[in-house]
Motif scaffolding. Sequence first.
Motif, short mmCIF file in Angstrom:
data_model
loop_
_atom_site.label_atom_id
_atom_site.label_comp_id
_atom_site.label_asym_id
_atom_site.label_seq_id
_atom_site.Cartn_x
_atom_site.Cartn_y
_atom_site.Cartn_z
N UNK A 124 0.83 -1.20 0.00
CA UNK A 124 0.00 0.00 0.00
C UNK A 124 0.87 1.25 0.00
N UNK A 125 1.99 1.20 0.73
CA UNK A 125 2.87 2.38 0.79
C UNK A 125 3.44 2.71 -0.59
N UNK A 126 3.65 1.72 -1.46
CA UNK A 126 4.27 1.99 -2.76
C UNK A 126 3.28 2.17 -3.89
N UNK A 127 2.00 2.18 -3.56
CA UNK A 127 0.98 2.21 -4.62
C UNK A 127 0.70 3.62 -5.13
N UNK A 128 0.49 3.76 -6.43
CA UNK A 128 -0.01 5.01 -7.01
C UNK A 128 -0.82 4.67 -8.26
N UNK A 129 -1.58 5.64 -8.75
CA UNK A 129 -2.44 5.37 -9.91
C UNK A 129 -2.41 6.55 -10.86
N UNK A 130 -2.71 6.27 -12.13
CA UNK A 130 -2.77 7.32 -13.14
C UNK A 130 -3.95 8.26 -12.82
N UNK A 131 -3.69 9.56 -12.82
CA UNK A 131 -4.75 10.52 -12.48
C UNK A 131 -5.80 10.58 -13.58
N UNK A 132 -5.42 10.22 -14.82
CA UNK A 132 -6.38 10.33 -15.92
C UNK A 132 -7.25 9.09 -16.07
N UNK A 133 -6.62 7.88 -16.09
CA UNK A 133 -7.43 6.67 -16.38
C UNK A 133 -7.55 5.73 -15.19
N UNK A 134 -6.83 6.00 -14.11
CA UNK A 134 -6.98 5.17 -12.91
C UNK A 134 -6.13 3.91 -12.89
N UNK A 146 7.59 3.13 -19.16
CA UNK A 146 8.43 4.34 -19.25
C UNK A 146 8.16 5.16 -17.98
N UNK A 147 9.22 5.45 -17.23
CA UNK A 147 9.04 6.19 -15.98
C UNK A 147 8.21 7.45 -16.16
N UNK A 148 7.19 7.63 -15.31
CA UNK A 148 6.42 8.87 -15.35
C UNK A 148 5.36 8.93 -16.43
N UNK A 149 5.18 7.83 -17.21
CA UNK A 149 4.17 7.83 -18.28
C UNK A 149 3.27 6.60 -18.12
N UNK A 150 1.94 6.83 -18.07
CA UNK A 150 1.00 5.71 -17.90
C UNK A 150 1.02 4.78 -19.11
N UNK A 152 -1.27 2.74 -20.03
CA UNK A 152 -2.60 2.62 -20.65
C UNK A 152 -2.97 3.82 -21.50
N UNK A 153 -2.72 5.04 -20.97
CA UNK A 153 -3.29 6.22 -21.64
C UNK A 153 -2.25 7.29 -21.94
N UNK A 154 -0.98 7.08 -21.54
CA UNK A 154 0.05 8.09 -21.81
C UNK A 154 0.02 9.27 -20.85
N UNK A 155 -0.90 9.24 -19.86
CA UNK A 155 -0.98 10.32 -18.87
C UNK A 155 0.33 10.46 -18.09
N UNK A 156 0.60 11.66 -17.59
CA UNK A 156 1.87 11.88 -16.87
C UNK A 156 1.64 12.35 -15.43
N UNK A 157 0.35 12.38 -15.01
CA UNK A 157 0.09 12.75 -13.62
C UNK A 157 -0.40 11.55 -12.85
N UNK A 158 0.11 11.40 -11.64
CA UNK A 158 -0.25 10.24 -10.82
C UNK A 158 -0.77 10.70 -9.47
N UNK A 159 -1.61 9.86 -8.85
CA UNK A 159 -2.19 10.23 -7.56
C UNK A 159 -2.07 9.08 -6.56
N UNK A 160 -2.16 9.43 -5.29
CA UNK A 160 -2.21 8.43 -4.22
C UNK A 160 -3.54 8.55 -3.51
N UNK A 161 -4.01 7.47 -2.91
CA UNK A 161 -5.31 7.49 -2.22
C UNK A 161 -5.22 8.16 -0.85
N UNK A 162 -6.32 8.87 -0.50
CA UNK A 162 -6.37 9.58 0.78
C UNK A 162 -6.32 8.61 1.96
N UNK A 163 -6.73 7.34 1.74
CA UNK A 163 -6.75 6.38 2.86
C UNK A 163 -5.52 5.46 2.87
#
Length: 218
Positions: A124-134, A146-150, A152-163
Amino acid sequence: MRLVLLGPPGAGKGTQAQWLKERYGIPHLSTGDMLREAVAAGTEIGLKAKAVMERGELVSDEIMIGVIRDRLGRPDCAKGFVLDGFPRTVAQAEALEALLAERGEKLDAVIEFRVDAEALVARIAGRFACARCGAGYHERFKRPKVDGVCDQCGGTEFVRRADDNEEAVRRRLRAYVEQTAPLASFYRARGVLRTVDGMASIPEVTAAIARLLDGAGS
Ligand code: AP5
Ligand code: MG
Ligand code: ZN
């Protein structure tokens, strides 16, 4: 194919559901993802669920059963589904059984992931997800090609869950042990429980699930 994935936070339910969805052409119904969408959209359910989820506690059975009743009624569920994160209490399991019975349907399998608590915290500590496609990733176990590129969708922003912080994870684990783990015996009694070793690598868990589902369902 009608499946339920049962396992503690970080067990790999979402990861394996991605693959099951493609293999069987069935929708992936993650109640956690549905609630996070409701929170982001600011719906009535989202407003009720937000603080509960951030604390790592369970949202009420009444809300969850309503969400699943609506979702299973949509046409894409006619040929099956993979449920991830539902049911989580005996009351939810009984409600699901009644809903399916009304439709003349039954679960083909409930796949239980066995994992140890130490590994869950690291996952859980190492988990992140693509901000665009999840799409889900992990700093060590599932990096984008490719580091920093999703992938699935080529998105470059990533998010972590609030919980995904230590305190909430501890509460989520406790909720699992106290309220959700009893579902293993509920489903064992109905002859549909199948167990996989969730400590193996991601492709090994996928292969184990494929083996146990060969010949099951339609
Ligand atoms: P939910 O979103 O369902 O969270 P959870 O059950 O805590 O499970 P996670 O999503 O954290 O874990 P996962 O098993 O999907 O692991 P993943 O595949 O991502 O629920 C969130 C909250 O919503 C709840 O706390 C509750 O408040 C509420 N809620 C939801 N449903 C509810 C319900 N029915 N009733 C009441 N409340 C409800 O894997 C984790 C990481 O590990 C990833 O980074 C992945 O890449 C990596 N990984 C996966 N498998 C492996 C492997 N084999 N080896 C190494 N790394 C791996
Ligand atoms: Mg998940
Ligand atoms: Zn993406």
